[in-house]
Scaffold this active site. Structure first.
Site, PDB file in Angstrom:
ATOM      1  N   LYS A 109    -121.621 -49.335  53.548  1.00  0.00           N
ATOM      2  CA  LYS A 109    -120.443 -49.228  52.700  1.00  0.00           C
ATOM      3  C   LYS A 109    -119.381 -50.169  53.274  1.00  0.00           C
ATOM      4  CE  LYS A 109    -116.721 -46.961  52.805  1.00  0.00           C
ATOM      5  NZ  LYS A 109    -115.819 -48.039  52.270  1.00  0.00           N
ATOM      6  N   GLU A 168    -115.731 -48.488  66.568  1.00  0.00           N
ATOM      7  CA  GLU A 168    -114.893 -49.588  67.053  1.00  0.00           C
ATOM      8  C   GLU A 168    -113.588 -49.460  66.298  1.00  0.00           C
ATOM      9  OE1 GLU A 168    -112.668 -52.466  67.293  1.00  0.00           O
ATOM     10  OE2 GLU A 168    -114.091 -53.560  66.031  1.00  0.00           O
ATOM     11  N   CYS A 173    -108.296 -56.569  65.566  1.00  0.00           N
ATOM     12  CA  CYS A 173    -108.113 -55.338  66.340  1.00  0.00           C
ATOM     13  C   CYS A 173    -107.825 -55.579  67.808  1.00  0.00           C
ATOM     14  CB  CYS A 173    -109.336 -54.433  66.177  1.00  0.00           C
ATOM     15  SG  CYS A 173    -110.900 -55.265  66.553  1.00  0.00           S
ATOM     16  N   GLU A 231    -100.245 -49.861  66.286  1.00  0.00           N
ATOM     17  CA  GLU A 231    -100.974 -51.065  65.866  1.00  0.00           C
ATOM     18  C   GLU A 231    -100.382 -51.563  64.550  1.00  0.00           C
ATOM     19  OE1 GLU A 231    -105.568 -52.536  65.744  1.00  0.00           O
ATOM     20  OE2 GLU A 231    -105.130 -50.619  64.777  1.00  0.00           O
TER      21      GLU A 231
END
Length: 474
Positions: free
Chosen positions: A171, A246, A280, A380
């Site tokens: 997905k 992750e 990231c 973040e």
């Protein structure tokens, strides 16, 4: 507008059972470029059933057979390389030069490395105590990939699953689904048996949750936000399935006072601005030793002032848009928070760049005099935003660097090798990058703490998709 509503299940392009549809938006123009279906639980069930059937025979295939399929896929990918690059530019907004040189390129380098790693993989080994260890495919794998490095993450999940004899349901992000559809076409052309790879588009809370909860999925591999990773872990707990994650990052970049300021600050700024800051492990927290802090701030402003934002279809090293209005609004709110909390705005700020009225473009932004407790230093942002924070001593830098719930990567800029080794040993992060070193294919990618668990790439990435079986003999 492309009609991309079909799913790839059991070796066929099939009409979804779900009636829900979503438009895919070009983030540079805000125009609709495609329509996809958003799969529901029934679509996931159909894909998992196909993967489960295929696992019975595919798991018994030889390494040589699987290597032959991977090598054929590599040739097909190289032939369609420019299609992948152009598609990622259209749906993500990555400038075309960057799409070709980075986004599409990792689809080659990771696949080549997995082929090399598979040739070295020991599926049967003898332990030091004389007993026999087998490594076997874990089963049906649910794979959920993000939008920021789409083909990178697809290859890092799909290839080790197929290479080790697993079957899978992918997905991809609903914001960047078109490159995944191209990849499904390549897998089909390469001749992977029906049901080994299945593609279902959908939203995380619906299709993703259905995968995480499914009793016939043995493993979930997810890349995305820490919030979503926690939800997947909770959903998967009922069936005690393996989960590799992750997740987010807020990577520190420690700049010591022995460096060439122009060289290391220029690198540090441009590294964050790459991919519009949507990476990231980007070094977004720049910790600079106080003795060179003022000069580093001046250099960062100089580099930031020259950064250009523009049309991603044009060649060049300019910055493209953010992926969506959702991401644009989030980045804008955090830039405003930095201003409101009293950080010094060196470059950029809120709003779109001058002269740009359409698209999700944001101003490359640099803050100085940031304190470690500010939101922009802790959350973040996932945009082209840098926070500069001064530190006094090596010990202070290490404490600041580790003061985060994340632990994906950390960066060290110094000419002192002994210092680099000493500091690296004390940083709580999965990857330490010294003086701009770039991870090579095959090196395990992943982090500590709330940046996830498990590793992607190379032999470690293959082993994550395998179970260990012991053979005990008298």
């Amino acid at each position: 507008m492309q009609d991309a509503t079909k799913f790839y299940i059991d070796g066929q392009w099939v009409t979804p059972l779900s009636s829900e549809r979503m438009e895919v938006i070009n983030p540079a123009t805000e125009g609709v470029i495609a329509k996809i279906a958003l799969g529901n639980e029934d679509d996931i069930n159909r894909a998992v059933a196909a993967a489960k059937r295929a696992f019975e025979t595919y798991s018994q295939t030889s390494l040589d057979d699987r290597l032959a399929l991977l090598e054929k896929l590599l040739l097909i990918y190289k032939r369609r390389y420019d299609e992948i690059a152009a598609t990622i530019t259209a749906e993500l907004g990555a400038p075309i030069t960057m799409s070709r040189e980075q986004q599409a390129d990792v689809g080659v380098s990771h696949l080549e490395d997995f082929i090399t790693a598979l040739k070295k993989l020991k599926t049967r080994d003898t332990l030091y105590n004389g007993e026999t260890l087998l490594r076997e495919p874990i089963g049906v794998c649910g794979l959920i990939t993000p939008w920021n490095w789409p083909i990178n993450q697809i290859v890092l999940k799909v290839i080790p699953a197929l290479a080790t004899g697993c079957t899978c349901v992918l997905k991809p992000s609903e914001f960047t689904p078109l490159n995944a559809i191209l990849y499904a076409e390549m897998i089909d052309e390469a001749g992977f048996p029906a049901g080994t790879f299945n593609l279902v588009n959908g939203a995380g809370p619906v299709a993703g949750s259905a995968m995480s909860k499914h009793p016939d999925i043995a493993m979930m591999s997810f890349t995305g936000s820490t919030r979503a990773g926690k939800a997947i872990t909770r959903d998967a707990a009922e069936n005690v399935k393996r989960v590799t994650l992750e997740l987010g990052g807020k990577s520190p970049n420690i700049v010591f006072d022995d460096v060439d300021i122009k060289d290391r600050i220029t690198y540090s700024v441009l590294d964050v601005f790459n991919n519009s800051g949507q990476t990231c492990d980007a070094p977004t927290r720049m910790l600079v030793q106080k003795s060179i802090y003022d000069d580093a701030v001046a250099m960062a402003k100089q580099v930031g002032d020259t950064a250009r934002v523009g049309d991603p279809t044009l060649e060049g090293d300019h910055i493209g848009p953010l992926v969506s209005h959702i991401q644009f609004d989030r980045v804008q709110s955090l830039i405003k928070a930095g201003i409101d909390e009293g950080a010094t705005l060196l470059v950029g700020g809120t709003g779109k760049p001058d002269g740009i009225n359409e698209g999700y473009f944001t101003k490359p932004t640099i803050f100085a005099d940031v304190s470690p407790d500010m939101r922009i230093a802790r959350e973040e942002i996932f945009g082209p935003v840098i926070c500069m924070i001064p530190f006094e001593t090596e010990e202070d830098a290490i404490a600041m660097a580790n003061d985060t719930p994340y632990g994906l990567a950390a960066y060290i800029q110094t000419t002192d090798d002994a210092k680099a080794e000493r500091v690296a040993s004390k940083l709580r992060a999965g990857m330490i990058r010294i003086n701009g070193a770039f991870p090579r294919p095959g090196s395990p990618f992943g982090g500590y703490k709330q940046s996830g668990n498990g590793r992607e790439g190379g032999l470690f990435g293959l082993e994550d998709f395998m179970e260990i079986k012991m053979i005990h003999r008298p």
